[in-house]
Design a protein around this motif. Structure first.
Motif, short mmCIF file in Angstrom:
data_model
loop_
_atom_site.label_atom_id
_atom_site.label_comp_id
_atom_site.label_asym_id
_atom_site.label_seq_id
_atom_site.Cartn_x
_atom_site.Cartn_y
_atom_site.Cartn_z
N PHE A 273 17.17 10.87 -7.64
CA PHE A 273 17.71 9.78 -8.45
C PHE A 273 17.20 8.44 -7.91
O PHE A 273 16.76 7.56 -8.66
N TYR A 274 17.21 8.29 -6.58
CA TYR A 274 16.73 7.05 -5.94
C TYR A 274 15.26 6.78 -6.29
O TYR A 274 14.89 5.65 -6.63
N PHE A 275 14.42 7.82 -6.22
CA PHE A 275 12.99 7.63 -6.51
C PHE A 275 12.79 7.22 -7.98
O PHE A 275 11.90 6.42 -8.28
N GLY B 279 0.83 -1.21 0.00
CA GLY B 279 0.00 0.00 0.00
C GLY B 279 0.86 1.25 0.00
O GLY B 279 0.37 2.36 0.22
N TYR B 280 2.15 1.09 -0.28
CA TYR B 280 3.14 2.16 -0.19
C TYR B 280 2.77 3.40 -1.00
O TYR B 280 2.85 4.53 -0.53
N ILE B 281 2.38 3.18 -2.24
CA ILE B 281 1.90 4.27 -3.11
C ILE B 281 0.71 3.73 -3.91
O ILE B 281 0.62 2.53 -4.14
N ARG C 257 10.97 8.82 4.87
CA ARG C 257 11.98 7.97 5.50
C ARG C 257 13.27 7.95 4.66
O ARG C 257 14.38 7.98 5.19
N ASN C 258 13.10 7.90 3.34
CA ASN C 258 14.29 7.91 2.48
C ASN C 258 15.02 9.25 2.57
O ASN C 258 16.25 9.30 2.56
N VAL C 259 14.23 10.34 2.68
CA VAL C 259 14.83 11.66 2.86
C VAL C 259 15.59 11.70 4.18
O VAL C 259 16.72 12.20 4.27
N ALA D 100 14.83 -4.12 9.02
CA ALA D 100 13.98 -3.74 7.88
C ALA D 100 14.80 -2.97 6.85
O ALA D 100 15.76 -2.28 7.19
N PHE D 101 14.38 -3.10 5.58
CA PHE D 101 15.13 -2.48 4.47
C PHE D 101 15.24 -0.96 4.58
O PHE D 101 16.14 -0.36 4.02
N ASN D 102 14.29 -0.34 5.32
CA ASN D 102 14.32 1.12 5.39
C ASN D 102 14.66 1.61 6.79
O ASN D 102 14.35 2.72 7.17
N LEU E 299 14.98 5.53 -9.73
CA LEU E 299 15.45 4.14 -9.79
C LEU E 299 14.31 3.17 -9.43
O LEU E 299 14.07 2.17 -10.11
N CYS E 300 13.59 3.50 -8.36
CA CYS E 300 12.49 2.65 -7.88
C CYS E 300 11.34 2.61 -8.88
O CYS E 300 10.46 1.77 -8.78
N SER E 301 11.31 3.56 -9.82
CA SER E 301 10.12 3.71 -10.67
C SER E 301 10.19 2.90 -11.97
O SER E 301 9.23 2.89 -12.74
N GLN F 62 10.73 -1.78 -8.63
CA GLN F 62 11.13 -1.27 -7.30
C GLN F 62 12.58 -1.63 -6.95
O GLN F 62 13.47 -1.35 -7.71
N SER F 63 12.77 -2.31 -5.83
CA SER F 63 14.13 -2.52 -5.33
C SER F 63 14.99 -3.44 -6.18
O SER F 63 16.21 -3.53 -5.94
N ILE F 64 14.39 -4.12 -7.14
CA ILE F 64 15.20 -4.97 -8.01
C ILE F 64 16.20 -4.08 -8.78
O ILE F 64 17.32 -4.50 -9.09
N SER G 173 14.31 -9.20 -4.69
CA SER G 173 12.86 -8.95 -4.77
C SER G 173 12.59 -7.46 -4.69
O SER G 173 13.46 -6.66 -4.37
N GLY G 174 11.35 -7.10 -4.99
CA GLY G 174 10.90 -5.71 -4.86
C GLY G 174 9.48 -5.71 -4.33
O GLY G 174 8.76 -6.71 -4.49
N ILE G 175 9.07 -4.56 -3.74
CA ILE G 175 7.73 -4.54 -3.15
C ILE G 175 6.61 -4.45 -4.20
O ILE G 175 5.43 -4.48 -3.86
N GLY G 176 6.98 -4.39 -5.48
CA GLY G 176 5.98 -4.50 -6.53
C GLY G 176 5.57 -5.95 -6.76
O GLY G 176 4.72 -6.24 -7.59
N PHE H 44 16.66 -10.39 -0.13
CA PHE H 44 15.24 -10.59 0.18
C PHE H 44 14.83 -9.98 1.52
O PHE H 44 14.19 -10.62 2.35
N TYR H 45 15.24 -8.72 1.68
CA TYR H 45 14.93 -8.01 2.92
C TYR H 45 15.39 -8.86 4.11
O TYR H 45 16.46 -9.45 4.06
N ASP H 46 14.51 -8.97 5.11
CA ASP H 46 14.91 -9.73 6.29
C ASP H 46 14.49 -11.21 6.15
O ASP H 46 14.21 -11.88 7.13
N ALA I 294 5.12 9.81 -7.11
CA ALA I 294 4.42 9.22 -5.96
C ALA I 294 5.41 8.82 -4.87
O ALA I 294 5.19 9.05 -3.67
N GLU I 295 6.55 8.24 -5.27
CA GLU I 295 7.60 7.85 -4.30
C GLU I 295 8.05 9.08 -3.51
O GLU I 295 8.23 9.03 -2.30
N LYS I 296 8.25 10.17 -4.27
CA LYS I 296 8.73 11.40 -3.64
C LYS I 296 7.73 11.93 -2.61
O LYS I 296 8.11 12.39 -1.53
N1 GLU Z 1 10.55 2.28 -3.11
C1 GLU Z 1 10.53 1.73 -1.79
C2 GLU Z 1 11.24 2.60 -0.80
O1 GLU Z 1 12.11 3.32 -1.16
C3 GLU Z 1 11.22 0.41 -1.63
C4 GLU Z 1 11.12 -0.47 -2.72
C5 GLU Z 1 11.40 -1.91 -2.44
O2 GLU Z 1 11.96 -2.28 -1.38
O3 GLU Z 1 11.07 -2.68 -3.34
O4 GLU Z 1 10.96 2.55 0.38
#
Ligand code: GLU
Length: 304
Positions: free
Chosen positions: A187-189, A25-27, A163-165, A93-95, A191-193, A62-64, A256-259, A239-241, A156-158
């Motif tokens: 640039f990061y946002f 439900g991130y965006i 948290r990324n900021v 957690a990844f973030n 990348l995720c797009s 996403q994170s891929i 993996s990615g959250i998509g 794969f995150y945690d 939308a990411e922006k």
């Molecule tokens: N775009 C998400 C973020 O920056 C993460 C993407 C992902 O882990 O797949 O928080």
């Protein structure tokens, strides 16, 4: 090995099973995905291609994409990048911001957001037009001129990227971000797009199955040692945690990615893209994990 037969059977088995988990439900662009989508595409080094289900539907990788940004930074700077970040699984957690305090702004690995932000910073320092040149690199590596950023997703990411900021500013306070944090997160946002379908994903990652060389024109993207190391980081941190669990059940390097996308690589054999939007509680595609577990079980082939 009759990959086609095994993939067909495993795909149908997973599709018939319960589709568990929640769509991210991130965006809104992720939340609105059809949770029933399920596609897989395998490309092997000996030119076998097998696609099933929704393998030609584009989704947000996403994170891929963090694997591609790592690849470009590693190719440009070589081992020097490891002065700025580590190669250990974070176990958080990844973030998460927590470890950065004790680690003095050195992210544990390039696949957590903190590490990906440092990689973005490296690329901004090294490239004249980072977004354009990164896209050119991606198109050249994949042989796919259609690949692009989704401005809608980047925006939308922006809009929710607090948290990324925070991560970027926090790392900068330790001196491990050289550029303006706003440029780094932008640039990061982007990348995720990036969007791809399973076939594109599978073909894009073939160089990691092929010792660092592209399949479409046999060009080195990175050298053999770097390809080994990128695969190793995917294995331990992709794969995150849940990277240990993925290694335990699937036994292939991947990301993996959250998509809901997953790329998995069998070095020397194949690359496979899988997509199904419902995620388990660790943020990995439920069906994607299940499918890959059954695939390596049924083929009796993993890197272990
Ligand atoms: N775009 C998400 C973020 O920056 C993460 C993407 C992902 O882990 O797949 O928080």
């Amino acid at each position: 090995m009759d990959y086609k037969k095994i993939i067909t059977r495993v795909f149908n088995e997973v599709k018939a099973g319960e589709n568990q988990g929640e769509v991210s439900g991130y965006i809104p662009e992720l939340a609105n995905m059809n949770p029933e989508m399920f596609g897989v595409y395998l490309t092997s080094l000996n030119h076998l291609e097998v696609g099933m289900g929704d393998c030609h539907e584009k989704f947000s990788i996403q994170s891929i994409a963090k694997v591609f940004s790592l690849t470009l930074a590693y190719r440009i700077l070589g081992e020097k990048i490891w002065e700025r970040l580590g190669v250990e699984p974070s176990g958080t957690a990844f973030n998460s911001l927590v470890q950065l305090e004790t680690d003095k702004g050195i992210p544990r690995n390039p696949f957590i957001n903190a590490g990906a932000l440092v990689i973005c910073d490296i690329l901004i320092s090294q490239l004249k037009n980072p977004k354009t040149e990164f896209l050119a690199f991606l198109r050249e590596t994949t042989g796919n001129k259609e690949l692009s950023y989704s401005e809608k997703i980047a925006t939308a990411e922006k809009s929710v990227g607090y948290r990324n900021v925070a991560l970027c500013n926090f790392i900068k306070s330790f001196g491990n971000i050289e550029n303006n944090p706003e440029a780094v997160t932008d640039f990061y946002f982007h990348l995720c797009s990036i969007e791809m379908n399973c076939e594109e994903l599978s073909k894009a990652f073939l160089f990691l199955a092929n010792g660092g060389k592209t399949m479409h024109n046999n060009q080195p993207v990175v050298n053999t040692s770097q390809a080994k190391r990128i695969n190793a980081i995917m294995q331990t941190c992709g794969f995150y945690d849940e990277s240990g669990e993925f290694t335990f059940k699937v036994g292939l390097p991947g990301k993996s990615g959250i998509g809901g996308g997953i790329i998995a690589i069998h070095p020397g054999k194949y690359s496979i893209g899988v997509w199904s939007p419902r995620l388990n509680e660790k943020g990995n595609s439920h069906r994607g994990m299940k499918f890959l577990e059954l695939l390596t079980t049924e083929t009796k082939l993993s890197i272990f």
